[in-house]
Design a protein around this motif. Structure first.
Motif, PDB file in Angstrom:
ATOM      1  N   GLU A  86      61.516  16.919  22.847  1.00 25.19           N
ATOM      2  CA  GLU A  86      62.313  18.123  23.103  1.00 25.19           C
ATOM      3  C   GLU A  86      63.174  17.955  24.354  1.00 25.19           C
ATOM      4  N   SER A  87      62.641  17.247  25.357  1.00 24.03           N
ATOM      5  CA  SER A  87      63.392  17.026  26.599  1.00 24.03           C
ATOM      6  C   SER A  87      64.685  16.264  26.354  1.00 24.03           C
ATOM      7  N   PHE A  88      64.662  15.344  25.374  1.00 23.02           N
ATOM      8  CA  PHE A  88      65.823  14.502  25.092  1.00 23.02           C
ATOM      9  C   PHE A  88      66.586  14.965  23.844  1.00 23.02           C
ATOM     10  N   LYS A  89      66.279  16.191  23.381  1.00 23.04           N
ATOM     11  CA  LYS A  89      66.926  16.750  22.185  1.00 23.04           C
ATOM     12  C   LYS A  89      66.768  15.813  20.978  1.00 23.04           C
ATOM     13  N   CYS A  90      65.558  15.263  20.854  1.00 19.66           N
ATOM     14  CA  CYS A  90      65.225  14.355  19.752  1.00 19.66           C
ATOM     15  C   CYS A  90      63.986  14.873  19.018  1.00 19.66           C
ATOM     16  N   LYS A  91      63.657  14.214  17.917  1.00 18.04           N
ATOM     17  CA  LYS A  91      62.470  14.608  17.149  1.00 18.04           C
ATOM     18  C   LYS A  91      61.713  13.370  16.671  1.00 18.04           C
ATOM     19  N   PRO A  92      60.359  13.428  16.701  1.00 18.22           N
ATOM     20  CA  PRO A  92      59.588  12.359  16.068  1.00 18.22           C
ATOM     21  C   PRO A  92      59.816  12.411  14.555  1.00 18.22           C
ATOM     22  N   ILE A  93      59.758  11.259  13.911  1.00 19.88           N
ATOM     23  CA  ILE A  93      59.906  11.220  12.462  1.00 19.88           C
ATOM     24  C   ILE A  93      58.706  11.921  11.824  1.00 19.88           C
ATOM     25  N   GLU A  94      58.984  12.860  10.934  1.00 16.85           N
ATOM     26  CA  GLU A  94      57.945  13.689  10.329  1.00 16.85           C
ATOM     27  C   GLU A  94      56.961  12.862   9.498  1.00 16.85           C
ATOM     28  N   GLY A  95      55.680  13.150   9.705  1.00 15.07           N
ATOM     29  CA  GLY A  95      54.639  12.571   8.860  1.00 15.07           C
ATOM     30  C   GLY A  95      54.184  11.177   9.214  1.00 15.07           C
TER      31      GLY A  95
END
Length: 394
Positions: free
Chosen positions: A179-188
């Motif tokens: 969230e700090s880097f406006k990114c997301k882990p790949i789901e699942g």
């Protein structure tokens, strides 16, 4: 280069055994060396399938040099070399017969591979940007954001995966960092506990669970002498990897039983069992690629082999990947695989604001050596402090 599962009734060997640690370290040294040389191959104009062939050949050559006199010890590839570029999430390991793809300057390249010695697995994944080091330029923009997010997630995992903590703590920390880097882990995507001949052990960590997975994924606690393949896959997009038109080439044999009908299927199954056991493999490693493809469908349909599909983010997005093998020892965590990373090479306008995450990342990962208590000599103790009875020394 084969492996076989632990025989029924055999006592499970853990890293409490020094010989097991030695075998893990051997596998780790091999993948570290392989990664270094594969990185050198990732230059502008390089052919992806040739890099994959190079990585696999190097692992086979290096593992063949250990325990040469003991023919019972199996060793070889634990995960075939994959080179996934830009918005490709993972598992891209093309065959010689596939369409030729060349690396370009500025490409974000994810290298993923693994080796095993006697079934004890060393895995690694690393992310680089083609030509950025040779041109002495800092990486910035969204590529820097996603690489830093993935790097810090990997660092947080090193500190959180320890005796007494649980898998949900890791999931939560990764979410905050991304969230700090406006990114997301790949789901699942799951990180798995590693065991002898098992790249997907009993316990796992999910980095970005869907609503269904939040309910179904089992909470577990980390224990001393466990081993984990720490696997951080982070995206600048929505974090939803999808299959597209890229051919799946990486598979893994299962323990399922079925009487195969086709000759080509039986031949493939026999070859995979002998060469790779339960380790993931690529069709590129089979003796006859065309015949292997003919026998594959029946094996997959009856769950004798499971695919590792090539996943993609949306066009224009970037995915970064860092993976390593982590040993939970009594006094510390030991990371036996790692790639070269210079923090100053990356420049982002974002930074981590969460105090608890910053404190975690600043905490040391160095080994804590407990001093042994000195044995008490009763005679010397009595000389130094004579026993007193009713105020008088005896």
């Amino acid at each position: 280069m084969s492996s076989s599962s632990t025989k029924s009734g055999d006592e499970e060997q853990t890293i409490a055994n020094d010989l097991v640690v030695t075998k893990y370290n051997m596998a780790g040294e091999i993948v570290n060396k392989t990664l270094k040389l594969v990185i050198e191959k990732c230059v502008e104009g390089a052919k992806i399938h040739e890099i994959c062939l190079f990585g696999d050949k190097l692992i086979e050559d290096e593992t063949s040099k250990v325990f040469k006199k003991n023919k019972e010890i199996k060793k070889g590839i634990a995960f075939p070399t994959c080179i996934s570029v830009n918005n490709c999430v993972c598992h891209f390991s093309p065959l010689v017969s596939d369409h030729e793809i060349l690396l370009k300057s500025g490409d974000l390249v994810k290298i993923d591979l693994g080796a095993h010695v006697d079934g004890y697995i060393g895995v690694i994944a690393h992310t680089i940007v083609v030509n950025h080091i040779s041109n002495n330029k800092k990486v910035d923009g969204r590529i820097a954001d996603v690489i830093l997010a993935a790097h810090y997630c990997a660092e947080a995992c090193h500190r959180l995966i320890k005796n007494g903590n649980n898998n949900s703590q890791v999931t939560e920390a990764m979410q905050k960092i991304c969230e700090s880097f406006k990114c997301k882990p790949i789901e699942g995507i799951l990180m798995h506990q590693l065991k002898q001949h098992q790249i997907e052990g009993d316990k796992s960590i999910i980095q970005n669970p869907s609503d269904t997975q939040k309910q179904e994924h089992e909470k577990s606690e980390f224990k001393t002498y466990e081993v984990y393949g720490v696997d951080c896959l982070i995206s600048t997009g929505d974090g939803k990897g999808k299959e597209m038109d890229a051919r799946t080439t990486v598979y893994k044999k299962t323990d399922e039983i079925y009487n195969l009908k086709l000759k080509a299927s039986r031949a493939l199954y026999s070859e995979v069992d002998k060469k790779f056991g339960l380790m993931p493999f690529t069709l590129r490693g089979c003796e006859d690629e065309k015949k292997a493809r003919m026998g594959l469908l029946e094996c997959v349909n009856h769950k004798l082999m499971i695919p590792f599909p090539v996943l993609w983010e949306k066009e224009g997005e970037y995915v970064a990947h860092f993976k390593y093998t982590l040993l939970i020892m009594p006094n510390n965590n030991v990371r036996i695989t790692s790639g070269p990373f210079i923090l100053d090479n990356f420049e982002s306008k974002f930074k981590i604001e969460d105090d608890s995450i910053n404190a975690l990342l600043k905490s040391s990962t160095k080994r804590v050596i407990k001093k042994k208590k000195k044995k008490i000599d009763i005679v010397e103790l009595m000389k130094a402090a004579p026993l007193t009875i009713n105020g008088e020394a005896s």
